[in-house]
Motif scaffolding. Structure first.
Motif, short mmCIF file in Angstrom:
data_model
loop_
_atom_site.label_atom_id
_atom_site.label_comp_id
_atom_site.label_asym_id
_atom_site.label_seq_id
_atom_site.Cartn_x
_atom_site.Cartn_y
_atom_site.Cartn_z
N PHE A 247 -1.67 -5.48 -8.46
CA PHE A 247 -0.78 -6.50 -9.02
C PHE A 247 -1.24 -7.90 -8.59
O PHE A 247 -1.38 -8.80 -9.41
N TYR A 248 -1.47 -8.07 -7.29
CA TYR A 248 -1.89 -9.40 -6.81
C TYR A 248 -3.29 -9.75 -7.28
O TYR A 248 -3.57 -10.93 -7.52
N SER A 249 -4.13 -8.77 -7.44
CA SER A 249 -5.47 -9.03 -7.96
C SER A 249 -5.40 -9.56 -9.40
O SER A 249 -6.08 -10.53 -9.75
N ARG A 250 -4.56 -8.94 -10.22
CA ARG A 250 -4.37 -9.42 -11.60
C ARG A 250 -3.78 -10.83 -11.60
O ARG A 250 -4.17 -11.69 -12.40
N LEU A 251 -2.83 -11.08 -10.70
CA LEU A 251 -2.21 -12.40 -10.60
C LEU A 251 -3.26 -13.46 -10.24
O LEU A 251 -3.33 -14.51 -10.88
N VAL A 252 -4.06 -13.18 -9.23
CA VAL A 252 -5.10 -14.12 -8.81
C VAL A 252 -6.10 -14.36 -9.93
O VAL A 252 -6.45 -15.51 -10.25
N ASP A 253 -6.56 -13.29 -10.57
CA ASP A 253 -7.51 -13.45 -11.68
C ASP A 253 -6.88 -14.25 -12.82
O ASP A 253 -7.55 -15.10 -13.42
N GLY A 254 -5.60 -14.01 -13.10
CA GLY A 254 -4.92 -14.76 -14.15
C GLY A 254 -4.82 -16.24 -13.84
O GLY A 254 -4.96 -17.09 -14.72
N LEU A 255 -4.60 -16.58 -12.59
CA LEU A 255 -4.57 -17.99 -12.18
C LEU A 255 -5.95 -18.61 -12.37
O LEU A 255 -6.07 -19.70 -12.94
N LEU A 256 -6.97 -17.93 -11.90
CA LEU A 256 -8.32 -18.46 -12.01
C LEU A 256 -8.73 -18.65 -13.48
O LEU A 256 -9.35 -19.66 -13.83
N GLU A 257 -8.36 -17.71 -14.33
CA GLU A 257 -8.67 -17.82 -15.76
C GLU A 257 -8.01 -19.06 -16.38
O GLU A 257 -8.53 -19.61 -17.35
N ARG A 258 -6.91 -19.51 -15.79
CA ARG A 258 -6.18 -20.67 -16.31
C ARG A 258 -6.54 -21.95 -15.56
O ARG A 258 -5.94 -22.99 -15.77
N GLY A 259 -7.52 -21.87 -14.66
CA GLY A 259 -7.96 -23.04 -13.90
C GLY A 259 -6.98 -23.48 -12.83
O GLY A 259 -6.94 -24.64 -12.45
N VAL A 260 -6.18 -22.54 -12.31
CA VAL A 260 -5.17 -22.84 -11.29
C VAL A 260 -5.62 -22.22 -9.97
O VAL A 260 -6.00 -21.05 -9.92
N ARG A 261 -5.57 -23.00 -8.90
CA ARG A 261 -5.97 -22.52 -7.58
C ARG A 261 -4.93 -21.54 -7.04
O ARG A 261 -3.77 -21.90 -6.87
N PRO A 262 -5.34 -20.33 -6.68
CA PRO A 262 -4.42 -19.41 -6.02
C PRO A 262 -4.25 -19.79 -4.55
O PRO A 262 -5.24 -19.94 -3.81
N VAL A 263 -3.01 -19.97 -4.13
CA VAL A 263 -2.68 -20.25 -2.73
C VAL A 263 -1.74 -19.13 -2.29
O VAL A 263 -0.62 -19.02 -2.80
N ALA A 264 -2.19 -18.28 -1.39
CA ALA A 264 -1.43 -17.09 -1.02
C ALA A 264 -0.82 -17.23 0.38
O ALA A 264 -1.50 -17.60 1.33
N THR A 265 0.46 -16.91 0.47
CA THR A 265 1.15 -16.81 1.75
C THR A 265 1.28 -15.33 2.09
O THR A 265 1.76 -14.55 1.27
N MET A 266 0.85 -14.96 3.27
CA MET A 266 0.86 -13.55 3.65
C MET A 266 2.24 -13.04 4.01
O MET A 266 2.52 -11.86 3.84
N TYR A 267 3.10 -13.92 4.53
CA TYR A 267 4.44 -13.47 4.94
C TYR A 267 5.48 -14.52 4.59
O TYR A 267 5.46 -15.62 5.12
N HIS A 268 6.38 -14.16 3.69
CA HIS A 268 7.50 -15.03 3.33
C HIS A 268 8.79 -14.23 3.50
O HIS A 268 9.47 -13.91 2.54
N TRP A 269 9.04 -13.82 4.74
CA TRP A 269 10.31 -13.25 5.17
C TRP A 269 10.59 -11.83 4.71
O TRP A 269 11.72 -11.36 4.79
N ASP A 270 9.60 -11.08 4.20
CA ASP A 270 9.90 -9.73 3.71
C ASP A 270 9.21 -8.66 4.55
O ASP A 270 8.41 -7.87 4.07
#
Length: 192
Positions: free
Chosen positions: A100-123
């Motif tokens: 899921f996250y791989s598709r999300l990252v690839d989708g961002l890159l395809e749209r010219g958007v920098r992926p910025v990932a947070t490893m832990y957001h309270w979950d």
């Protein structure tokens, strides 16, 4: 003042948190998080709301990325749900979650958007909370394993990594005042 001109290096972006946006709480091998437990406890959230469906980003991510691109944003900060990629907080990784996250990252890159990932957001995975949560040193060691695994899976494409979103909130709102998950009221645990 006639107006401010942002430097060319300035990047406009937006941000979300996995539990607040993804939904699909019981799909594709995702484990339970402390927010699942907390939000399903009567009286903990307004109107008993949960993140079970949220904005359904897990199913609507393509449409959501379309909105990001349409807005002309240059970066998107999303968080990775630890229980989606490593359901129990240790041991095996869940390939469906990583995909899921791989598709999300690839989708961002395809749209010219920098992926910025947070490893832990309270979950935090509920199994780790049951073993002592962030007050237990073992959780930090499990986080190290999780971080290495997710960076190994996505690190070749993620532009920027952040580790913990607002650690003060996790510690004091989650472990001292109890108004955030896991809902503990143990000041010593917050300090630990």
């Amino acid at each position: 003042m006639t107006g401010y001109v942002f430097p060319e290096s300035f990047v406009w972006g937006s941000a979300t948190a996995s539990y607040q946006i993804e939904g699909a709480a019981n799909e594709d091998g995702r484990g339970r998080s402390i927010w699942d437990t907390y939000s399903h406890t009567p009286g903990r959230t307004l109107n008993g709301d949960t993140g079970d469906v949220a904005a359904d980003h897990y199913h609507r991510w393509r449409e959501d990325l379309g909105h990001i691109a349409e807005l002309g944003l240059g970066a998107y900060r999303f968080s990775i749900a630890w229980p989606r990629v490593q359901p129990g907080g240790s041991g095996r990784f869940n390939q469906a979650g990583i995909d899921f996250y791989s598709r999300l990252v690839d989708g961002l890159l395809e749209r010219g958007v920098r992926p910025v990932a947070t490893m832990y957001h309270w979950d935090l995975p509920q199994e780790l909370e049951d073993a002592g949560g962030w007050a237990s040193r073992d959780t930090a060691l499990r986080f190290e394993e999780y971080a290495a695994g997710i960076v190994g899976a996505l690190g070749d494409r993620v532009h920027t990594w952040t580790t913990l979103n607002e650690p003060w909130c996790s510690a004091y709102l989650g472990y001292a005042s109890g108004v955030h998950a896991p809902g503990r009221t143990e000041p010593a645990a917050a300090l630990a």
